[in-house]
Design a protein around this motif. Structure first.
Motif, PDB file in Angstrom:
ATOM      1  N   LEU A   1     -22.649 -30.560 -29.338  1.00 19.19           N
ATOM      2  CA  LEU A   1     -21.231 -30.549 -29.676  1.00 19.19           C
ATOM      3  C   LEU A   1     -20.593 -31.714 -28.920  1.00 19.19           C
ATOM      4  O   LEU A   1     -20.586 -31.694 -27.678  1.00 19.19           O
ATOM      5  N   ASP A   2     -20.111 -32.709 -29.633  1.00 18.71           N
ATOM      6  CA  ASP A   2     -19.602 -33.928 -29.007  1.00 18.71           C
ATOM      7  C   ASP A   2     -20.613 -34.488 -27.995  1.00 18.71           C
ATOM      8  O   ASP A   2     -20.249 -34.906 -26.892  1.00 18.71           O
ATOM      9  N   GLY A   3     -21.875 -34.430 -28.355  1.00 19.27           N
ATOM     10  CA  GLY A   3     -22.928 -35.008 -27.524  1.00 19.27           C
ATOM     11  C   GLY A   3     -23.434 -34.117 -26.410  1.00 19.27           C
ATOM     12  O   GLY A   3     -24.314 -34.516 -25.651  1.00 19.27           O
ATOM     13  N   LYS A   4     -22.889 -32.904 -26.293  1.00 18.23           N
ATOM     14  CA  LYS A   4     -23.318 -32.004 -25.215  1.00 18.23           C
ATOM     15  C   LYS A   4     -23.995 -30.774 -25.803  1.00 18.23           C
ATOM     16  O   LYS A   4     -23.479 -30.152 -26.735  1.00 18.23           O
ATOM     17  N   SER A   5     -25.142 -30.416 -25.221  1.00 17.63           N
ATOM     18  CA  SER A   5     -25.878 -29.277 -25.759  1.00 17.63           C
ATOM     19  C   SER A   5     -25.072 -27.990 -25.592  1.00 17.63           C
ATOM     20  O   SER A   5     -24.403 -27.794 -24.573  1.00 17.63           O
ATOM     21  N   ALA A   6     -25.139 -27.141 -26.593  1.00 22.82           N
ATOM     22  CA  ALA A   6     -24.439 -25.860 -26.534  1.00 22.82           C
ATOM     23  C   ALA A   6     -25.147 -24.893 -27.463  1.00 22.82           C
ATOM     24  O   ALA A   6     -25.829 -25.296 -28.406  1.00 22.82           O
ATOM     25  N   ARG A   7     -24.970 -23.627 -27.168  1.00 21.85           N
ATOM     26  CA  ARG A   7     -25.581 -22.602 -28.003  1.00 21.85           C
ATOM     27  C   ARG A   7     -24.628 -22.269 -29.139  1.00 21.85           C
ATOM     28  O   ARG A   7     -23.524 -21.780 -28.906  1.00 21.85           O
ATOM     29  N   SER A   8     -25.066 -22.535 -30.362  1.00 17.10           N
ATOM     30  CA  SER A   8     -24.142 -22.370 -31.484  1.00 17.10           C
ATOM     31  C   SER A   8     -23.897 -20.907 -31.832  1.00 17.10           C
ATOM     32  O   SER A   8     -22.959 -20.608 -32.563  1.00 17.10           O
ATOM     33  N   CYS A   9     -24.702 -19.986 -31.275  1.00 19.43           N
ATOM     34  CA  CYS A   9     -24.417 -18.558 -31.498  1.00 19.43           C
ATOM     35  C   CYS A   9     -23.291 -18.085 -30.594  1.00 19.43           C
ATOM     36  O   CYS A   9     -22.767 -16.990 -30.776  1.00 19.43           O
ATOM     37  N   LEU A  10     -22.929 -18.909 -29.583  1.00 16.13           N
ATOM     38  CA  LEU A  10     -21.861 -18.530 -28.649  1.00 16.13           C
ATOM     39  C   LEU A  10     -20.587 -19.332 -28.899  1.00 16.13           C
ATOM     40  O   LEU A  10     -19.701 -19.376 -28.046  1.00 16.13           O
ATOM     41  N   LEU A  11     -20.530 -19.991 -30.031  1.00 18.86           N
ATOM     42  CA  LEU A  11     -19.323 -20.724 -30.419  1.00 18.86           C
ATOM     43  C   LEU A  11     -18.835 -20.157 -31.739  1.00 18.86           C
ATOM     44  O   LEU A  11     -19.635 -19.775 -32.593  1.00 18.86           O
TER      45      LEU A  11
ATOM     46  N   GLU B   1     -38.631 -31.302 -13.422  1.00 15.83           N
ATOM     47  CA  GLU B   1     -37.295 -31.450 -14.021  1.00 15.83           C
ATOM     48  C   GLU B   1     -37.310 -31.081 -15.500  1.00 15.83           C
ATOM     49  O   GLU B   1     -36.369 -30.482 -16.013  1.00 15.83           O
ATOM     50  N   VAL B   2     -38.393 -31.432 -16.193  1.00 17.51           N
ATOM     51  CA  VAL B   2     -38.511 -31.055 -17.608  1.00 17.51           C
ATOM     52  C   VAL B   2     -38.565 -29.536 -17.733  1.00 17.51           C
ATOM     53  O   VAL B   2     -37.899 -28.936 -18.582  1.00 17.51           O
ATOM     54  N   ARG B   3     -39.343 -28.908 -16.853  1.00 13.91           N
ATOM     55  CA  ARG B   3     -39.471 -27.448 -16.929  1.00 13.91           C
ATOM     56  C   ARG B   3     -38.113 -26.771 -16.697  1.00 13.91           C
ATOM     57  O   ARG B   3     -37.781 -25.789 -17.346  1.00 13.91           O
ATOM     58  N   ILE B   4     -37.325 -27.306 -15.763  1.00 15.05           N
ATOM     59  CA  ILE B   4     -35.998 -26.730 -15.525  1.00 15.05           C
ATOM     60  C   ILE B   4     -35.099 -26.997 -16.749  1.00 15.05           C
ATOM     61  O   ILE B   4     -34.370 -26.110 -17.190  1.00 15.05           O
ATOM     62  N   ALA B   5     -35.217 -28.189 -17.321  1.00 15.68           N
ATOM     63  CA  ALA B   5     -34.365 -28.540 -18.466  1.00 15.68           C
ATOM     64  C   ALA B   5     -34.576 -27.598 -19.646  1.00 15.68           C
ATOM     65  O   ALA B   5     -33.636 -27.268 -20.368  1.00 15.68           O
ATOM     66  N   ILE B   6     -35.831 -27.156 -19.850  1.00 12.33           N
ATOM     67  CA  ILE B   6     -36.095 -26.278 -21.009  1.00 12.33           C
ATOM     68  C   ILE B   6     -36.162 -24.801 -20.603  1.00 12.33           C
ATOM     69  O   ILE B   6     -36.592 -23.959 -21.385  1.00 12.33           O
ATOM     70  N   SER B   7     -35.677 -24.504 -19.374  1.00  8.03           N
ATOM     71  CA  SER B   7     -35.769 -23.111 -18.915  1.00  8.03           C
ATOM     72  C   SER B   7     -34.862 -22.178 -19.710  1.00  8.03           C
ATOM     73  O   SER B   7     -35.035 -20.968 -19.670  1.00  8.03           O
ATOM     74  N   GLY B   8     -33.925 -22.739 -20.457  1.00  9.91           N
ATOM     75  CA  GLY B   8     -33.080 -21.892 -21.300  1.00  9.91           C
ATOM     76  C   GLY B   8     -33.543 -21.856 -22.749  1.00  9.91           C
ATOM     77  O   GLY B   8     -32.773 -21.490 -23.630  1.00  9.91           O
ATOM     78  N   ASN B   9     -34.780 -22.260 -22.985  1.00  8.92           N
ATOM     79  CA  ASN B   9     -35.332 -22.243 -24.346  1.00  8.92           C
ATOM     80  C   ASN B   9     -36.644 -21.469 -24.329  1.00  8.92           C
ATOM     81  O   ASN B   9     -37.598 -21.871 -23.670  1.00  8.92           O
ATOM     82  N   LEU B  10     -36.684 -20.358 -25.048  1.00  8.73           N
ATOM     83  CA  LEU B  10     -37.886 -19.534 -25.030  1.00  8.73           C
ATOM     84  C   LEU B  10     -38.850 -19.957 -26.136  1.00  8.73           C
ATOM     85  O   LEU B  10     -38.449 -20.146 -27.286  1.00  8.73           O
TER      86      LEU B  10
ATOM     87  N   GLY C   1     -27.101 -20.484 -14.817  1.00  9.04           N
ATOM     88  CA  GLY C   1     -27.547 -20.613 -16.203  1.00  9.04           C
ATOM     89  C   GLY C   1     -28.345 -21.878 -16.448  1.00  9.04           C
ATOM     90  O   GLY C   1     -29.156 -22.309 -15.620  1.00  9.04           O
ATOM     91  N   HIS C   2     -28.092 -22.492 -17.583  1.00  8.96           N
ATOM     92  CA  HIS C   2     -28.818 -23.677 -18.019  1.00  8.96           C
ATOM     93  C   HIS C   2     -27.818 -24.740 -18.430  1.00  8.96           C
ATOM     94  O   HIS C   2     -26.643 -24.458 -18.603  1.00  8.96           O
ATOM     95  N   ARG C   3     -28.309 -25.958 -18.640  1.00 14.99           N
ATOM     96  CA  ARG C   3     -27.404 -27.036 -19.035  1.00 14.99           C
ATOM     97  C   ARG C   3     -26.586 -26.640 -20.267  1.00 14.99           C
ATOM     98  O   ARG C   3     -25.386 -26.899 -20.343  1.00 14.99           O
ATOM     99  N   GLN C   4     -27.238 -25.995 -21.235  1.00 11.66           N
ATOM    100  CA  GLN C   4     -26.517 -25.615 -22.470  1.00 11.66           C
ATOM    101  C   GLN C   4     -25.377 -24.636 -22.187  1.00 11.66           C
ATOM    102  O   GLN C   4     -24.378 -24.622 -22.906  1.00 11.66           O
TER     103      GLN C   4
ATOM    104  N   ARG D   1     -36.600 -15.958 -13.550  1.00 11.29           N
ATOM    105  CA  ARG D   1     -36.718 -17.253 -14.219  1.00 11.29           C
ATOM    106  C   ARG D   1     -35.570 -18.125 -13.764  1.00 11.29           C
ATOM    107  O   ARG D   1     -34.473 -17.618 -13.506  1.00 11.29           O
ATOM    108  N   HIS D   2     -35.793 -19.439 -13.704  1.00 13.31           N
ATOM    109  CA  HIS D   2     -34.702 -20.327 -13.345  1.00 13.31           C
ATOM    110  C   HIS D   2     -33.549 -20.142 -14.333  1.00 13.31           C
ATOM    111  O   HIS D   2     -33.765 -20.130 -15.539  1.00 13.31           O
ATOM    112  N   GLY D   3     -32.338 -20.016 -13.811  1.00 13.05           N
ATOM    113  CA  GLY D   3     -31.177 -19.882 -14.684  1.00 13.05           C
ATOM    114  C   GLY D   3     -30.753 -18.444 -14.921  1.00 13.05           C
ATOM    115  O   GLY D   3     -29.650 -18.195 -15.383  1.00 13.05           O
ATOM    116  N   ASP D   4     -31.631 -17.494 -14.612  1.00  8.41           N
ATOM    117  CA  ASP D   4     -31.224 -16.090 -14.722  1.00  8.41           C
ATOM    118  C   ASP D   4     -30.229 -15.767 -13.618  1.00  8.41           C
ATOM    119  O   ASP D   4     -30.179 -16.452 -12.599  1.00  8.41           O
TER     120      ASP D   4
END
Lengths: 162, 293
Positions: free
Chosen positions: A56-66, A129-138, B101-104, B188-191
C-alpha cells in the motif's frame, strides 16, 4: 450515512474510478472479488498468516486487515503487478523458481510482496535478517529453507542488475 | 470471517472524531486496525459505527521537548522503528518496537492503538510502564492527562472514558548514555511475548547504579514494575552476581496462567529475563537485537 461508498484506487498501475463498495468489505476481498485479482491469497483472514500481503503506497500491509474504503486514493501493488512485463519475471520470482522456494504456492504471493519491500530497504541481508523479515508469513510446505535461499539469491541477482 | 455490517465514519479532525464518539451509540475507533480488524473479521466485536482515525490530521508525529518524547497516537510503529530521535534518546523504545509484530503489521499498527488495546504482553505497554509515561486523551471539553500507573484498570481495559480519544503519549527521557534493554521470550519472532522484561539503568560517575526501572510484561493483567528489585540494585555496583541474586524476587510475582504457560513458568521467565535485561542494560552482556526464540 450509507453503508456503501464510492472509491478510486490505483492497482498495479491501473486506475479504477468510481467503484462502489460496501464499507465493511476488506481490501483483500475487494481485490479478489471486485477486481478479479485472485493472486492475493487469503489464509487466516485475521492477520496472522501473511498470505494476503500487498504493498500500500509501497509499504507492505495485510489486506485482510484493511477496509477497501481505507484504500480510497491510494496506490496498491499486488502479486500480479510485480513482474516487469508479461514475458519477464521479477528476479524474486526467478529465484523462487530456481531455489524451490515454493511447493503449493499458497503463501508465495505474500512472501514475494513482503520480500520486495525488505530487499528494497536491505539489499544485502544476512540469512537471519531474511528469516526475521518473513517471520510474519506462514508456509506449511517448504520448511522455509528454499524460501530463505531464494531471498538471498534474489538479493544477489538484484544487486548485480539493479 | 468477514466484518459484520456497520456504519463507517472517517473524520478529518480530532474535534470531529470526538464529536462523533460522543453522539454515536456503540461506536469503535479504528486506528491501525491490527487488533480491531481481526476482532471484526472474527466478529468478536459488533459495533454499529466504526470511526476511522486514519484521515484525522495532526495525530502522527514524534517530537522531543524539554527531555520528554511525545508521540502522536496515530504514529505508525514503523515510524518509531526508523526514528533517529527514538533510537538515540529512547533506546528502550527502539529495542522494543523491533519486537512488535512484523514489518507488515508495524507499517499499519499505531502507538496509540497498541496502548489502548492494552494487551498485557504488548511491548509498547511495557515501555510505557517502564518510563512512567503520561497518556494524553482528548474529549469534548479539552485534554486530560493520565499517569501510566493509573492507566490499566483491568485486563485489557484502559482508564479512558467512552467519549475520549487517546491522542498522544509522553515518555520522560532518561539521561543521555543510560542503559536500556528489552528482552522477551516468544514462541516465534513477532508473537506477543509469553513474558518480557524491560530494564533501564543510570549510573553515577563511580559506576554505582543511581536509578533503575524494571518492568515485567505478560505476567499479570498489565505490566508490573518490580519495585523490590529496583530498590535492591540502586546504590550498588552492577555485577552478574548482584543481578542474579536480586532478580530472584521476580519468582514471587503473581502470575497468570493460560494455554501458553503455567504461572510457575512465567515466574521463572521473569527471573531469567529480568537478569538478562539488566546484564544487557549495564553492558555486562552484549545487546541481543531480536527476541529469544
Amino acid at each position: 450515512m450509507s453503508s456503501k461508498r464510492t472509491i478510486a484506487v490505483t492497482v498495479n498501475g491501473t486506475r479504477y474510478e468510481r467503484k462502489d463498495v460496501e464499507v465493511r468489505l476488506t481490501l483483500a476481498d475487494f481485490l479478489r472479488h471486485e477486481l478479479g485479482l485472485t493472486g492475493t491469497h487469503l489464509g487466516c483472514e485475521h492477520g496472522v498468516c501473511g498470505a494476503c500481503t500487498i504493498l500500500l503506497d509501497g509499504k507492505s500491509a495485510r489486506s485482510c486487515l484493511l477496509l477497501a474504503v481505507q484504500a480510497d486514493g491510494h496506490k496498491i501493488l499486488t502479486i500480479e503487478g510485480i513482474a516487469p512485463s508479461a514475458d519477464k519475471m521479477h528476479p524474486l520470482q526467478e529465484a523462487f523458481r530456481d531455489n524451490h522456494g515454493l511447493q503449493c504456492g499458497f503463501c508465495t504471493p505474500g512472501m514475494l510482496t513482503t520480500l520486495i519491500e525488505f530487499l528494497r530497504d536491505n539489499p544485502d541481508p544476512t540469512e537471519q535478517e531474511v528469516r526475521i523479515a518473513i517471520s510474519g508469513n506462514l508456509c506449511r510446505c517448504t520448511g522455509y529453507q528454499g524460501i530463505v535461499a531464494a531471498a538471498l539469491d534474489a538479493a544477489k541477482r538484484m544487486r548485480a542488475a539493479p | 470471517m468477514k466484518p459484520p455490517p456497520f456504519q463507517y465514519h472517517d473524520p478529518r479532525t480530532i474535534a470531529e472524531a470526538v464529536g462523533l464518539l460522543g453522539t454515536l451509540e456503540n461506536a469503535k475507533l479504528l486506528a491501525g486496525g491490527q487488533s480491531l480488524m481481526p476482532m471484526l473479521n472474527m466478529r468478536f466485536v459488533l459495533p454499529d459505527h466504526v470511526i476511522d482515525l486514519n484521515r484525522v490530521e495532526g495525530l502522527s508525529y514524534i517530537k522531543e521537548t524539554g527531555g520528554v518524547l511525545e508521540i502522536g497516537a496515530m504514529t505508525r510503529q514503523y515510524e518509531v522503528e526508523f526514528s533517529e530521535i527514538v533510537r538515540t534518546r529512547c533506546p528502550l523504545l527502539h529495542q522494543a518496537i523491533l519486537q512488535v509484530g512484523h514489518r507488515q503489521t508495524r507499517n499499519r499498527g499505531t502507538v496509540g492503538g497498541s496502548l489502548c488495546h492494552l494487551d498485557p504482553a504488548a511491548e509498547l505497554v511495557s515501555v510505557a510502564a517502564a518510563l512512567d509515561a503520561t497518556i494524553v486523551v482528548t474529549n469534548a471539553s479539552g485534554r486530560r492527562e493520565i499517569k501510566f500507573a493509573d492507566f490499566p484498570v483491568a485486563y485489557m481495559t484502559p482508564a479512558i472514558e467512552q467519549n475520549e480519544i487517546l491522542t498522544a503519549v509522553r515518555f520522560p527521557l532518561w539521561k543521555a548514555g543510560h542503559g536500556a534493554a528489552f528482552v522477551e521470550f516468544a514462541r516465534r519472532h513477532g508473537d506477543f511475548a509469553i513474558v518480557s522484561a524491560a530494564a533501564l539503568l543510570e549510573r553515577d560517575g563511580g559506576g554505582i547504579i543511581a536509578r533503575a526501572s524494571i518492568t515485567i510484561g505478560g505476567i499479570g493483567s498489565a505490566p508490573v514494575r518490580v519495585k523490590e528489585l529496583e530498590e535492591a540494585i540502586v546504590g550498588k555496583t552492577a555485577s552478574a552476581e548482584l543481578f542474579r541474586t536480586a532478580c530472584e524476587s521476580c519468582r514471587k510475582l503473581d502470575a497468570i496462567e493460560d494455554i501458553h504457560a503455567p504461572a510457575s513458568y512465567r515466574q521463572h521467565l521473569a527471573a531469567v529475563l529480568s537478569r538478562r535485561a539488566l546484564e544487557q542494560a549495564s553492558g555486562i552482556a552484549p545487546q541481543s537485537a531480536t527476541s529469544v526464540h
